[in-house]
Design an enzyme around this catalytic site. Structure first.
Site, PDB file in Angstrom:
ATOM      1  N   ASP A   1       8.998  -8.656   1.854  1.00 18.55           N
ATOM      2  CA  ASP A   1       7.696  -8.887   2.741  1.00 18.55           C
ATOM      3  C   ASP A   1       7.690  -9.736   4.063  1.00 18.55           C
ATOM      4  O   ASP A   1       8.480  -9.956   3.849  1.00 18.55           O
ATOM      5  CB  ASP A   1       7.006  -9.986   1.761  1.00 18.55           C
ATOM      6  CG  ASP A   1       5.340 -10.204   2.195  1.00 18.55           C
ATOM      7  OD1 ASP A   1       5.074  -9.498   3.456  1.00 18.55           O
ATOM      8  OD2 ASP A   1       4.432 -10.680   1.232  1.00 18.55           O
TER       9      ASP A   1
ATOM     10  N   TYR B   1      -8.532  -6.754  10.622  1.00 16.58           N
ATOM     11  CA  TYR B   1      -7.561  -6.049  10.699  1.00 16.58           C
ATOM     12  C   TYR B   1      -7.804  -5.674  12.455  1.00 16.58           C
ATOM     13  O   TYR B   1      -7.082  -6.157  13.242  1.00 16.58           O
ATOM     14  CB  TYR B   1      -7.794  -4.347   9.708  1.00 16.58           C
ATOM     15  CG  TYR B   1      -7.447  -3.092  10.702  1.00 16.58           C
ATOM     16  CD1 TYR B   1      -6.317  -3.049  10.330  1.00 16.58           C
ATOM     17  CD2 TYR B   1      -7.736  -2.225  11.396  1.00 16.58           C
ATOM     18  CE1 TYR B   1      -5.402  -2.000  10.190  1.00 16.58           C
ATOM     19  CE2 TYR B   1      -6.579  -0.910  11.554  1.00 16.58           C
ATOM     20  CZ  TYR B   1      -5.370  -1.366  11.604  1.00 16.58           C
ATOM     21  OH  TYR B   1      -5.132   0.054  11.458  1.00 16.58           O
TER      22      TYR B   1
ATOM     23  N   ARG C   1      16.637 -10.943  18.435  1.00 17.42           N
ATOM     24  CA  ARG C   1      18.152 -11.897  17.734  1.00 17.42           C
ATOM     25  C   ARG C   1      19.002 -10.314  18.280  1.00 17.42           C
ATOM     26  O   ARG C   1      20.006 -10.982  18.254  1.00 17.42           O
ATOM     27  CB  ARG C   1      17.742 -12.068  16.847  1.00 17.42           C
ATOM     28  CG  ARG C   1      17.799 -12.973  16.016  1.00 17.42           C
ATOM     29  CD  ARG C   1      17.986 -13.634  14.901  1.00 17.42           C
ATOM     30  NE  ARG C   1      17.253 -12.790  13.760  1.00 17.42           N
ATOM     31  CZ  ARG C   1      16.466 -12.975  13.469  1.00 17.42           C
ATOM     32  NH1 ARG C   1      15.000 -13.643  13.595  1.00 17.42           N
ATOM     33  NH2 ARG C   1      16.295 -11.827  12.575  1.00 17.42           N
TER      34      ARG C   1
ATOM     35  N   THR D   1       0.817  -1.293  -0.191  1.00 21.80           N
ATOM     36  CA  THR D   1       0.178  -0.019  -0.170  1.00 21.80           C
ATOM     37  C   THR D   1       0.978   1.156  -0.256  1.00 21.80           C
ATOM     38  O   THR D   1       0.175   2.273   0.129  1.00 21.80           O
ATOM     39  CB  THR D   1      -1.073  -0.183   1.065  1.00 21.80           C
ATOM     40  OG1 THR D   1      -0.301  -0.234   2.500  1.00 21.80           O
ATOM     41  CG2 THR D   1      -2.010  -1.264   1.231  1.00 21.80           C
TER      42      THR D   1
HETATM   43  P1  NAD Z   1      -0.071   2.747   4.899  1.00 22.43           P
HETATM   44  O1  NAD Z   1      -0.752   1.841   4.424  1.00 22.43           O
HETATM   45  O2  NAD Z   1       0.494   4.192   4.392  1.00 22.43           O
HETATM   46  O3  NAD Z   1       1.310   2.374   5.176  1.00 22.43           O
HETATM   47  C1  NAD Z   1       1.901   0.925   5.074  1.00 22.43           C
HETATM   48  C2  NAD Z   1       3.064   0.391   4.834  1.00 22.43           C
HETATM   49  O4  NAD Z   1       3.253  -0.869   5.518  1.00 22.43           O
HETATM   50  C3  NAD Z   1       2.153   0.527   3.541  1.00 22.43           C
HETATM   51  O5  NAD Z   1       3.766   1.250   3.038  1.00 22.43           O
HETATM   52  C4  NAD Z   1       2.828  -1.032   2.837  1.00 22.43           C
HETATM   53  O6  NAD Z   1       3.989  -0.848   1.532  1.00 22.43           O
HETATM   54  C5  NAD Z   1       3.968  -1.792   3.556  1.00 22.43           C
HETATM   55  N1  NAD Z   1       3.560  -3.154   4.299  1.00 22.43           N
HETATM   56  C6  NAD Z   1       2.060  -3.713   3.972  1.00 22.43           C
HETATM   57  N2  NAD Z   1       1.900  -4.920   4.580  1.00 22.43           N
HETATM   58  C7  NAD Z   1       3.163  -5.440   4.636  1.00 22.43           C
HETATM   59  C8  NAD Z   1       4.594  -6.403   4.553  1.00 22.43           C
HETATM   60  N3  NAD Z   1       4.020  -7.396   4.703  1.00 22.43           N
HETATM   61  N4  NAD Z   1       5.921  -6.991   4.498  1.00 22.43           N
HETATM   62  C9  NAD Z   1       6.429  -5.195   4.574  1.00 22.43           C
HETATM   63  N5  NAD Z   1       5.529  -3.475   4.100  1.00 22.43           N
HETATM   64  C10 NAD Z   1       4.164  -4.020   4.136  1.00 22.43           C
HETATM   65  O7  NAD Z   1      -0.614   3.768   6.306  1.00 22.43           O
HETATM   66  P2  NAD Z   1      -0.033   4.621   6.916  1.00 22.43           P
HETATM   67  O8  NAD Z   1      -1.569   4.949   7.683  1.00 22.43           O
HETATM   68  O9  NAD Z   1       1.537   4.811   7.159  1.00 22.43           O
HETATM   69  O10 NAD Z   1      -0.093   3.106   8.534  1.00 22.43           O
HETATM   70  C11 NAD Z   1       1.422   3.038   9.040  1.00 22.43           C
HETATM   71  C12 NAD Z   1       0.719   1.955  10.608  1.00 22.43           C
HETATM   72  O11 NAD Z   1       0.045   2.389  10.946  1.00 22.43           O
HETATM   73  C13 NAD Z   1       0.128   0.338  10.191  1.00 22.43           C
HETATM   74  O12 NAD Z   1       0.327  -0.065  10.830  1.00 22.43           O
HETATM   75  C14 NAD Z   1      -1.737   0.826  10.461  1.00 22.43           C
HETATM   76  O13 NAD Z   1      -1.804   0.221  11.032  1.00 22.43           O
HETATM   77  C15 NAD Z   1      -0.554   2.257  11.829  1.00 22.43           C
HETATM   78  N6  NAD Z   1      -2.287   2.861  11.998  1.00 22.43           N
HETATM   79  C16 NAD Z   1      -2.079   3.795  11.423  1.00 22.43           C
HETATM   80  C17 NAD Z   1      -3.307   4.695  11.530  1.00 22.43           C
HETATM   81  C18 NAD Z   1      -3.494   6.344  10.543  1.00 22.43           C
HETATM   82  O14 NAD Z   1      -4.473   6.836  10.845  1.00 22.43           O
HETATM   83  N7  NAD Z   1      -2.800   5.940   9.577  1.00 22.43           N
HETATM   84  C19 NAD Z   1      -3.429   4.882  13.118  1.00 22.43           C
HETATM   85  C20 NAD Z   1      -3.884   3.291  13.028  1.00 22.43           C
HETATM   86  C21 NAD Z   1      -2.691   2.353  13.207  1.00 22.43           C
END
Ligand code: NAD
Ligand code: UDP
Length: 311
Positions: free
Chosen positions: A56, A145, A106, A35
């Site tokens: 990943d 989620y 680790r 994403t």
């Molecule tokens: P985002 O989608 O911009 O960022 C998530 C990133 O994780 C992306 O770059 C995606 O490519 C990467 N990713 C997903 N699955 C992966 C995998 N298996 N291996 C490696 N990379 C992977 O979203 P964001 O808003 O920046 O959110 C980041 C984190 O913060 C998430 O864990 C989300 O649950 C948490 N979060 C965000 C919000 C918010 O309001 N933005 C609120 C609560 C929690």
């Protein structure tokens, strides 16, 4: 310090990278671009302290050399994304978290989990305090989620208690800012893009559901304080100013000068849509000396400058 940031090419991950690099630390951003986008970290290429790995974390994770901190932010975060990618979301919360905790163990590094206000589901207590257990449907559309993050919290506490890993958990409330994916379907990019195009803003349901929006710089400060402190339990980081989605739409239109108003749009997405959301941040104030500093209109102005270039 050498900091590993999973999800480093995502919205929040890229701001964390900027912050640590800005203070002279080194960063390894790990991302599979599910994403996120390389464009979010393009400005960092050429910085000798920055390393980007397309990978990943579900497949495991190994990093050469010392690591001081692991920040696990990899996961789809937007409801349309995780509804479209339910298995990926469950697996990155479960297996991804497991692998990242093992990496921290680790390397003898500190570990921080990006958890979420969705832990509280459609909350029956208001505002949400860390001690509230939540109201989540395991089989509802958002379950993929919410339950992934709840499992990830349990796994994090298990490594803390039985493996001696120094862990932290941040429960993030709705955060917005530059580098959000303009097409990810969350309310902030949707409204800003519609508004900049002079279109009516699509309010789902009756628009009376509430959210509390936090600017990304406030979150980054909170995360950095949390990793530095000694508190291992979950901590809410969010802006307690609560507004309805309808009010939010009106504010966005006011900031852009859009006169097209709003339309109420029926959608399946309102199934299990949390009706009220507001963080109680007493714990963050007490343990971290943290509170948000950026007000909504100021944050929206900065976010709009970014989106203007793209629209
Ligand atoms: P985002 O989608 O911009 O960022 C998530 C990133 O994780 C992306 O770059 C995606 O490519 C990467 N990713 C997903 N699955 C992966 C995998 N298996 N291996 C490696 N990379 C992977 O979203 P964001 O808003 O920046 O959110 C980041 C984190 O913060 C998430 O864990 C989300 O649950 C948490 N979060 C965000 C919000 C918010 O309001 N933005 C609120 C609560 C929690
Ligand atoms: N929403 C809306 N119009 C949109 C997108 C979202 O009214 O174009 C609503 C959505 O139903 C929810 C709130 O805005 O009540 C926040 O949605 P978002 O997808 O940003 O994240 P959530 O807080 O639900 O995880």
């Amino acid at each position: 310090m050498r900091v590993v940031i999973t999800g480093g090419a995502g919205f929040i991950g890229s701001h964390l990278s900027d912050s640590y690099l800005g203070d002279g630390h080194s960063v390894v951003a790990v991302d599979n671009l599910l994403t996120g986008s390389e464009a979010n970290v393009q400005h960092l290429t050429g910085n000798p302290n920055f390393q980007y790995m397309k990978h990943d974390v579900i497949d495991g994770i190994d990093i050469d050399g010392d690591v001081d901190v692991v920040l696990h932010f990899a996961s789809p975060a937007s409801p349309p994304h995780y509804l479209k990618m339910p298995i990926e979301t469950l697996r990155v919360g479960a297996e991804g978290t497991y692998h990242c905790l093992n990496l921290a163990m680790r390397k003898n590094a500190r570990f921080l989990l990006a958890s979420t206000s969705e832990i509280y589901g459609d909350p029956l207590e208001h505002p949400q305090v860390e001690s509230y257990y939540g109201n989540v449907s395991t089989i509802g559309p958002r379950g993929v989620y919410d339950e992934a993050k709840r499992y990830a919290e349990s796994m994090t506490m298990a490594y803390n208690r039985s493996m001696g890993v120094e862990t932290r958990i941040v429960r993030i409330f709705n955060t917005y800012g530059p580098r959000m994916n303009m097409a990810d379907g969350r309310v902030v990019p949707n409204f800003i893009v519609q508004s900049l195009r002079g279109e009516p803003l699509t309010v789902y349901g009756d628009g009376m559901q509430t959210r509390s929006f936090q600017y990304v710089d406030d979150l980054v400060r909170g995360v950095r304080r949390l990793i530095e402190c000694d508190y291992a339990g979950p901590v809410n980081i969010g802006n307690p100013v609560e507004i309805t989605i309808k009010q939010f739409a009106e504010i966005v239109n006011e900031v852009t000068g859009n006169t097209a108003g709003v339309i109420m749009k029926p959608t399946d997405r309102i199934k299990d849509d949390p009706q009220r959301r507001q963080p109680d941040i007493s714990l963050a104030k007490r343990e971290l000396g943290w509170e948000p500093q950026v007000d909504l209109k100021a944050g929206l102005e900065k976010t709009m400058q970014y989106f203007r270039e793209l629209v």
